[in-house]
Each structure stands twice: as structure tokens, then as C-alpha cells.
Design a protein around this motif. Structure first.
Motif, PDB file in Angstrom:
ATOM      1  N   GLU B 153      13.492   4.905   6.345  1.00  0.00           N
ATOM      2  CA  GLU B 153      13.361   3.249   6.160  1.00  0.00           C
ATOM      3  C   GLU B 153      13.086   3.222   5.207  1.00  0.00           C
ATOM      4  OE1 GLU B 153       9.220   3.521   7.674  1.00  0.00           O
ATOM      5  OE2 GLU B 153      10.688   5.057   8.283  1.00  0.00           O
ATOM      6  N   PRO B 154      13.289   2.167   3.720  1.00  0.00           N
ATOM      7  CA  PRO B 154      13.329   1.429   2.644  1.00  0.00           C
ATOM      8  C   PRO B 154      11.766   1.744   2.451  1.00  0.00           C
ATOM      9  CG  PRO B 154      14.989   0.109   3.887  1.00  0.00           C
ATOM     10  CD  PRO B 154      14.308   0.794   5.019  1.00  0.00           C
ATOM     11  N   ALA B 155      11.059   2.331   2.102  1.00  0.00           N
ATOM     12  CA  ALA B 155       9.919   2.329   1.856  1.00  0.00           C
ATOM     13  C   ALA B 155       9.286   0.474   1.394  1.00  0.00           C
ATOM     14  CB  ALA B 155       9.475   3.020  -0.060  1.00  0.00           C
ATOM     15  N   ARG B 156       8.404   1.119   2.104  1.00  0.00           N
ATOM     16  CA  ARG B 156       8.117  -0.722   2.456  1.00  0.00           C
ATOM     17  C   ARG B 156       7.042  -1.239   1.257  1.00  0.00           C
ATOM     18  NH1 ARG B 156       3.689   0.535   6.766  1.00  0.00           N
ATOM     19  NH2 ARG B 156       3.979   2.342   5.652  1.00  0.00           N
ATOM     20  N   ALA B 175      -6.200   0.932 -10.888  1.00  0.00           N
ATOM     21  CA  ALA B 175      -5.903   0.384  -9.752  1.00  0.00           C
ATOM     22  C   ALA B 175      -4.000   1.278  -9.428  1.00  0.00           C
ATOM     23  CB  ALA B 175      -5.057  -0.865  -9.849  1.00  0.00           C
ATOM     24  N   TYR B 176      -3.490   1.549 -10.569  1.00  0.00           N
ATOM     25  CA  TYR B 176      -1.805   2.000 -10.412  1.00  0.00           C
ATOM     26  C   TYR B 176      -2.549   3.436 -10.072  1.00  0.00           C
ATOM     27  CZ  TYR B 176       1.136   4.253 -12.701  1.00  0.00           C
ATOM     28  OH  TYR B 176       2.516   4.935 -13.183  1.00  0.00           O
ATOM     29  N   LEU B 177      -3.796   3.861 -11.014  1.00  0.00           N
ATOM     30  CA  LEU B 177      -3.426   5.849 -10.374  1.00  0.00           C
ATOM     31  C   LEU B 177      -3.658   5.727  -9.372  1.00  0.00           C
ATOM     32  CD1 LEU B 177      -5.510   6.843 -13.099  1.00  0.00           C
ATOM     33  CD2 LEU B 177      -3.602   7.446 -12.525  1.00  0.00           C
ATOM     34  N   ALA B 178      -4.583   4.633  -8.575  1.00  0.00           N
ATOM     35  CA  ALA B 178      -4.913   4.953  -6.543  1.00  0.00           C
ATOM     36  C   ALA B 178      -3.376   4.713  -6.202  1.00  0.00           C
ATOM     37  CB  ALA B 178      -6.284   3.946  -6.428  1.00  0.00           C
ATOM     38  N   ARG B 179      -3.225   3.893  -6.621  1.00  0.00           N
ATOM     39  CA  ARG B 179      -2.024   3.792  -5.761  1.00  0.00           C
ATOM     40  C   ARG B 179      -0.563   5.087  -6.227  1.00  0.00           C
ATOM     41  NH1 ARG B 179      -1.523  -1.882  -8.575  1.00  0.00           N
ATOM     42  NH2 ARG B 179       0.545  -0.855  -9.952  1.00  0.00           N
ATOM     43  N   ARG B 181      -1.715   7.929  -6.262  1.00  0.00           N
ATOM     44  CA  ARG B 181      -2.217   9.390  -6.052  1.00  0.00           C
ATOM     45  C   ARG B 181      -1.637   8.807  -4.137  1.00  0.00           C
ATOM     46  NH1 ARG B 181      -6.823   8.524  -8.627  1.00  0.00           N
ATOM     47  NH2 ARG B 181      -7.191   9.430 -10.153  1.00  0.00           N
ATOM     48  N   GLY B 182      -1.608   7.359  -3.652  1.00  0.00           N
ATOM     49  CA  GLY B 182      -1.877   6.508  -2.030  1.00  0.00           C
ATOM     50  C   GLY B 182      -0.697   7.457  -1.873  1.00  0.00           C
ATOM     51  N   ARG B 183       0.486   7.094  -3.035  1.00  0.00           N
ATOM     52  CA  ARG B 183       2.167   7.459  -2.363  1.00  0.00           C
ATOM     53  C   ARG B 183       2.153   9.072  -2.124  1.00  0.00           C
ATOM     54  NH1 ARG B 183       3.775   3.176  -6.197  1.00  0.00           N
ATOM     55  NH2 ARG B 183       3.755   4.472  -7.839  1.00  0.00           N
ATOM     56  N   GLU B 184       1.457   9.382  -2.960  1.00  0.00           N
ATOM     57  CA  GLU B 184       1.437  11.379  -2.936  1.00  0.00           C
ATOM     58  C   GLU B 184       0.769  11.295  -1.903  1.00  0.00           C
ATOM     59  OE1 GLU B 184       3.246  13.068  -4.269  1.00  0.00           O
ATOM     60  OE2 GLU B 184       1.953  14.742  -3.908  1.00  0.00           O
ATOM     61  N   ARG B 185      -0.334  10.911  -1.926  1.00  0.00           N
ATOM     62  CA  ARG B 185      -0.584  11.275  -0.203  1.00  0.00           C
ATOM     63  C   ARG B 185       0.399  11.247   0.937  1.00  0.00           C
ATOM     64  NH1 ARG B 185      -5.201   9.269  -1.610  1.00  0.00           N
ATOM     65  NH2 ARG B 185      -5.571   7.220  -0.695  1.00  0.00           N
ATOM     66  N   ARG B 190       3.549  12.408   5.377  1.00  0.00           N
ATOM     67  CA  ARG B 190       4.971  12.591   5.966  1.00  0.00           C
ATOM     68  C   ARG B 190       5.730  13.943   6.027  1.00  0.00           C
ATOM     69  NH1 ARG B 190      10.320  11.426   4.853  1.00  0.00           N
ATOM     70  NH2 ARG B 190      11.137  10.223   6.016  1.00  0.00           N
ATOM     71  N   GLN B 191       5.269  14.478   4.407  1.00  0.00           N
ATOM     72  CA  GLN B 191       5.871  15.679   4.564  1.00  0.00           C
ATOM     73  C   GLN B 191       5.295  16.929   5.527  1.00  0.00           C
ATOM     74  OE1 GLN B 191       5.658  18.370   0.721  1.00  0.00           O
ATOM     75  NE2 GLN B 191       7.614  19.000   1.176  1.00  0.00           N
ATOM     76  N   GLU B 192       4.174  17.245   5.734  1.00  0.00           N
ATOM     77  CA  GLU B 192       3.483  17.809   6.626  1.00  0.00           C
ATOM     78  C   GLU B 192       4.143  18.032   8.570  1.00  0.00           C
ATOM     79  OE1 GLU B 192      -0.435  17.695   5.855  1.00  0.00           O
ATOM     80  OE2 GLU B 192      -0.389  18.710   4.176  1.00  0.00           O
TER      81      GLU B 192
END
Lengths: 118, 283
Positions: B153-156, B175-179, B181-185, B190-192
Motif C-alpha cells: 500500500e502507498p507508504a503512509r 530528526a531527518y537522520l532519525a527518519r 534510519r526509521g525508514r531503513e529499519r 518488512r524484508q525479513e
């Protein structure tokens, strides 16, 4: 696609040749190479390259044909003649640049060894 | 059946009209009478049966023009996608037809011999392998199971943290870096999860099988960019258990909420993946 209704009668083979996914067929009949059994051998490497390249076009061969795309005829991985041409061109280019560096015309013989990378 | 069933007028002779022998499959000779109806490779002679020495086995063969099947000619033809598809589908059609009323050991595409005698000699050398493979696949078929990840589904939309007073000024970079990192997490998680689903589907299917092969999933060039494949497996299944496998695997479709995985089953296939020596994991 490849999803086929379960035929209900075991022992008959339902993926009819016309509907089975070509990729599914190829990975079964090419898998592990053509070289194993017969008198006429093709390098396994050729076939591996072929199947890898194949994956790029088998879904759209007709489209590609219509669009006049014939990259497989010039792709070094698929055509040994194309590979020779590419190598010959590269070789010529390198010779030219070497000659330039050595300050002599491209056609004249070199004094040094012709070893690549020298 | 005997070799006389096969007409190979110029087999093994030299010259422009020389024929080579193309072998599609090996089967038992006590299978019900089977008259090959498939035309086989274009330009070749009739597909026929060739008795192998020692009794009990016959090969499905076709005389083909040697000139079309030299190493160079083959390499050229198989590099032409249209010609390759034609060859592949022909090979598959002959083998599938030959398997209609008994087990077969399919041979790789373009298994070619310079003549009938060479074919008989080479195939006879593999007699023990053919007999073992036929025993292994009798009453069984290959079933294929694939798992694709459907478009998510379209990424929220991420909350617009830029306007949050806490993140303006010197905090914005962090905050940008945290975002990021969050997306990568999230992406990794999801991949796992998807790979776990693939593993689970494989386990469920394998429970009904006597052997299994996990192949490299097809690339997105085949499946479509938005539809990566995460499982591409084949199972050797007793005919009596095939319906159970199909039902069990299909029951998993749609049960992985939030992951949008789609499960496909196809079969029965001629057991291509389980008739070569060393192929398939015994379960």
C-alpha cells in the motif's frame, strides 16, 4: 501466468506447452547446462550468460521485435562475433592511445612487448 | 518397441543431409503403447522410440538435420529469443506428451548425438541412473510454488516533522537522520518478514513432498518491477498427496496480513527438477 487450476486427475500433466511460463520451462530444461549428455557441446558459460540475459527479454520478446530492438545480436554476452568486434575495437583504441603516448603514429611497430597492461 | 520403429534414413552419414539424433527423454518400454504425435523440432524427421540395450528402457528421439545442430548453429539459434522459445517449447511439448501415460526422465534441451549408435551407447552408459530416476518419480509429479510480494500500500505519509517546533533549527538534521534510519529499519523488517513467509510456505509445501528444490527467484524483469519473487521452489509429490499440497499452499494465500504476498501453485510438471543426479534435497 503460471497459476493453473488443479486438474483433479493425478498423473496427467496440465501445464500445456502453450500456456506454461517460458521462464519456468527454461530453468527446467537448461538448468545445469546443455553440456551433460550429448556429443555436441556448448560451453556452460555461454548458456549461463544466455539464461541470465534471457531473463531480461523473455517477457517482451514480441514487443522488442516490433520495436526493432536487436541488442542480442550486438550484446557481447550473446554474440561471439559482437564480442570479437568489441574487443577488436577496444584493442585498436588502446593501441592508438599507446602510440600517442609513445609519440609515434598508430600504425608503426612498437619496440616494447605487446603484453596488455605493460 | 524396437529401434526399427524409427526411420532414420541418413543417420550418422557424412554430407549435407547428415542427421544427428536429438534425445528428449527416456522412459520404460512397458508403458502403454505410445505413438509420438508431436512434430518435434522443425525440419526434423518424425519423433520416435529407440530401444536401449539391456531391455526395459526406450528413448524418445528425433532425427534432425546435423547442420542445424552444430555447436555454432546451436549457439546462434539459442541466442535468438524467438528461436530459443520455439526450441524450448518443442522440447517441453515432446517430453510432456511422452509422460502422459508413464514416468519419464527428461533430458536437457538439445541433447544431441552424432547418430543413433552414439545415442544408444551414451544412453546405455547411464542405464543405472535412468532406472533409479524412473523408480524415484513413478507415481509422482513435480509441483511448483512461487511467492511474490505484491505492491505494498502507498507508504503512509510521514508526519511532517519539519513543522514540529522541537525539530526546527539545530534539531532538524538529527530528526531527518532519525527518519531515514526509521525508514531503513521498517524496510528491513518488512524484508525479513517477507523472507520468513517464503520460508514458511516452503516448509508447508515440503511437508507433502518427498524432495524439494529451491531455485533462485526470478528477477523483476520477468515478474514485473512491483512484484518481486521471494520463493521459486519445486516439489516432488506423490500423486495421492498433490491435492493436499495444493490446498495447503493455497490456504496460505492472503493470510499474511500487511505483507501482500501472493502464492502461486502450478503443476503437475514432468519431474524435470528431480531426475538428474544430485538434484533435489531428499526430505
Amino acid at each position: 501466468m503460471t497459476t493453473l487450476d488443479f486438474p483433479g486427475t493425478a498423473g496427467t500433466y496440465s501445464p500445456t506447452p502453450s500456456t506454461a511460463n517460458l521462464a519456468d520451462i527454461l530453468e527446467r530444461i537448461l538448468d545445469k547446462g546443455i553440456v551433460i549428455a550429448g556429443d555436441i557441446k556448448i560451453e556452460l558459460l555461454d548458456i549461463e550468460l544466455l539464461t541470465i540475459r534471457l531473463r531480461l527479454f523473455i517477457s517482451s520478446v514480441e514487443t522488442a521485435k516490433k520495436a526493432g530492438i536487436d541488442w542480442w545480436e550486438t550484446d557481447p554476452a550473446l554474440s561471439s562475433r559482437a564480442a570479437e568486434n568489441a574487443l577488436a575495437r577496444e584493442n585498436e583504441d588502446l593501441r592508438g592511445r599507446l602510440a600517442e603516448l609513445e609519440g609515434r603514429p598508430a600504425g608503426t611497430p612498437r619496440r616494447t612487448r605487446a603484453k596488455a597492461g605493460a | 518397441m524396437t529401434a526399427t520403429d524409427l526411420s532414420l534414413p541418413h543417420a550418422g552419414t557424412a554430407g549435407g543431409d547428415a542427421t544427428a539424433t536429438c534425445v528428449f527423454a527416456v522412459r520404460r518400454d512397458d508403458a502403454p503403447e505410445w505413438l509420438p504425435e508431436s512434430p518435434g523440432h522443425a525440419g526434423g524427421g518424425p519423433v520416435g522410440l529407440l530401444a536401449l540395450p539391456g531391455g526395459g528402457l526406450q528413448a524418445v528421439v528425433q532425427p534432425v538435420a546435423a547442420a542445424d545442430f552444430t555447436e555454432e548453429a546451436l549457439r546462434r539459434r539459442l541466442s535468438d529469443p524467438v528461436e530459443l522459445e520455439r526450441c524450448a517449447r518443442t522440447h517441453h511439448a515432446v517430453i510432456t506428451a511422452a509422460a502422459a501415460d508413464g514416468p519419464v526422465v527428461p533430458l536437457p534441451l538439445a541433447t544431441l548425438f552424432t547418430g543413433v549408435d552414439r545415442a544408444v551407447a551414451a544412453l546405455a552408459d547411464q542405464r543405472a541412473h535412468f532406472l533409479a530416476a524412473l523408480d524415484r518419480v513413478t507415481g509422482r509429479a513435480e509441483w511448483a510454488v512461487k511467492v511474490h510480494v505484491e505492491p505494498s500500500e502507498p507508504a503512509r505519509a510521514a508526519p511532517d516533522e519539519g513543522t514540529d517546533p522541537a525539530t526546527v533549527g539545530t534539531g532538524a538534521g538529527a530528526a531527518y537522520l532519525a527518519r531515514v534510519r526509521g525508514r531503513e529499519r521498517d524496510r528491513r523488517a518488512r524484508q525479513e518478514a517477507v523472507l520468513r513467509v517464503a520460508g514458511h510456505v516452503h516448509e508447508v509445501a515440503a511437508a507433502f513432498a518427498v524432495a524439494a528444490v529451491r531455485r533462485t527467484p526470478h528477477s523483476t524483469e520477468i515478474t514485473g518491477k512491483d512484484r518481486p519473487q521471494v520463493l521459486n521452489a519445486a516439489y516432488l509429490v506423490d500423486d495421492a498427496r498433490a491435492a493436499e499440497l495444493v490446498a495447503a499452499v493455497r490456504a496460505l494465500d492472503g493470510t499474511h496480513t500487511g505483507l501482500d504476498v501472493h502464492i502461486e501453485v502450478s503443476g503437475p510438471w514432468v519431474p524435470y527438477s528431480f531426475t538428474r543426479s544430485g538434484e533435489g534435497t531428499g526430505l
